[in-house]
Design a protein around this motif. Structure first.
Motif, PDB file in Angstrom:
ATOM      1  N   THR A  65      17.179  38.095  85.307  1.00  0.00           N
ATOM      2  CA  THR A  65      18.226  37.331  84.326  1.00  0.00           C
ATOM      3  C   THR A  65      19.239  38.529  84.444  1.00  0.00           C
ATOM      4  OG1 THR A  65      16.875  36.144  83.034  1.00  0.00           O
ATOM      5  CG2 THR A  65      18.912  36.589  82.185  1.00  0.00           C
ATOM      6  N   TYR A  66      18.854  39.781  84.181  1.00  0.00           N
ATOM      7  CA  TYR A  66      19.865  40.979  84.216  1.00  0.00           C
ATOM      8  C   TYR A  66      20.666  40.965  85.423  1.00  0.00           C
ATOM      9  CZ  TYR A  66      22.356  45.508  83.619  1.00  0.00           C
ATOM     10  OH  TYR A  66      23.248  46.355  83.789  1.00  0.00           O
ATOM     11  N   ASP A  67      19.845  40.885  86.541  1.00  0.00           N
ATOM     12  CA  ASP A  67      20.218  41.053  88.018  1.00  0.00           C
ATOM     13  C   ASP A  67      21.374  39.722  88.155  1.00  0.00           C
ATOM     14  OD1 ASP A  67      20.101  42.619  90.531  1.00  0.00           O
ATOM     15  OD2 ASP A  67      19.114  40.826  91.364  1.00  0.00           O
ATOM     16  N   ALA A  68      21.012  38.596  87.957  1.00  0.00           N
ATOM     17  CA  ALA A  68      21.715  37.433  88.110  1.00  0.00           C
ATOM     18  C   ALA A  68      23.000  37.426  87.179  1.00  0.00           C
ATOM     19  CB  ALA A  68      20.910  36.249  87.901  1.00  0.00           C
ATOM     20  N   LEU A  69      22.835  37.777  86.054  1.00  0.00           N
ATOM     21  CA  LEU A  69      24.153  38.391  85.250  1.00  0.00           C
ATOM     22  C   LEU A  69      25.092  39.161  85.907  1.00  0.00           C
ATOM     23  CD1 LEU A  69      22.821  38.477  81.560  1.00  0.00           C
ATOM     24  CD2 LEU A  69      24.687  37.107  82.661  1.00  0.00           C
ATOM     25  N   TRP A  81      25.887  43.270  76.895  1.00  0.00           N
ATOM     26  CA  TRP A  81      24.932  42.818  75.588  1.00  0.00           C
ATOM     27  C   TRP A  81      23.471  42.881  76.060  1.00  0.00           C
ATOM     28  CZ3 TRP A  81      21.695  38.981  74.332  1.00  0.00           C
ATOM     29  CH2 TRP A  81      21.227  38.848  73.160  1.00  0.00           C
ATOM     30  N   TYR A  82      23.355  41.901  77.003  1.00  0.00           N
ATOM     31  CA  TYR A  82      22.149  41.545  77.446  1.00  0.00           C
ATOM     32  C   TYR A  82      21.239  42.971  77.935  1.00  0.00           C
ATOM     33  CZ  TYR A  82      18.174  39.071  79.736  1.00  0.00           C
ATOM     34  OH  TYR A  82      17.170  38.515  80.081  1.00  0.00           O
ATOM     35  N   TYR A  83      21.991  43.954  78.498  1.00  0.00           N
ATOM     36  CA  TYR A  83      21.388  45.041  78.903  1.00  0.00           C
ATOM     37  C   TYR A  83      20.883  46.121  77.585  1.00  0.00           C
ATOM     38  CZ  TYR A  83      20.560  49.910  80.553  1.00  0.00           C
ATOM     39  OH  TYR A  83      19.890  51.231  80.704  1.00  0.00           O
ATOM     40  N   ASP A  84      21.870  45.932  76.607  1.00  0.00           N
ATOM     41  CA  ASP A  84      21.641  46.826  75.629  1.00  0.00           C
ATOM     42  C   ASP A  84      20.478  46.272  74.559  1.00  0.00           C
ATOM     43  OD1 ASP A  84      23.895  48.470  76.066  1.00  0.00           O
ATOM     44  OD2 ASP A  84      25.205  47.437  74.848  1.00  0.00           O
TER      45      ASP A  84
END
Length: 158
Positions: A65-69, A81-84
């Motif tokens: 999901t992070y990679d796609a974002l 925000w997703y990373y944090d």
């Protein structure tokens, strides 16, 4: 038995029941369980192998999901925000998998959900707990807790 005695017994029984009803109701309300997070309930139904599969799938899903974002939104506020809030912990766990067995993280998640006050928390909260306790110095959960409480979190080798 004559009717006066029967009526007296029924009256007393009703009176006692009315007196005890509020206490019974209060006890019943205290015994109610708090609503539990569905993932936490699901986690408790899994055996060890299923927990390994679930945990690895969850970690992989967060990573993907992070990679796609990053690909779709770049390094936007949402990506940050997703990373944090999710990916940073997951990346930390992935980094530890060379030295630490996945079963250790599973044990910490199990420990987290055994505490009633945490049973309605998210799976991510359980992973943060698992990651922090896995990293903390100390042999027992109490030593690890004391070290985390007083800011003595150090990798085992230091």
């Amino acid at each position: 038995m004559n009717n006066k005695i029967k009526i007296s017994i029924i009256t007393r029984t009703c009176f006692i029941s009315l007196l005890l009803y509020p206490a019974t109701l209060a006890l019943a309300q205290e015994a109610e369980e708090t609503e539990r997070n569905l993932i936490a309930v699901y986690w408790t139904t899994l055996n060890q192998k299923e927990k390994e599969i679930y945990l690895f799938s969850y970690l992989t899903q967060v990573y993907e999901t992070y990679d796609a974002l990053k690909k779709e939104a770049g390094y936007s506020e949402v990506t940050q925000w997703y990373y944090d809030n999710k990916a940073e912990t997951v990346f930390g766990i992935f980094d530890q998998l060379d030295d630490t067995d996945l079963l250790e993280f599973i044990g910490w998640v199990d420990e987290y959900y055994t505490h009633k006050e945490f049973q309605n928390n998210s799976f991510m909260d359980a992973l943060v707990f698992a990651f922090r306790f896995q990293q903390a110095s100390g042999e027992t959960i109490w030593e690890k807790y004391e070290n985390l409480k007083y800011g003595k979190i150090k990798p085992e080798g230091e």
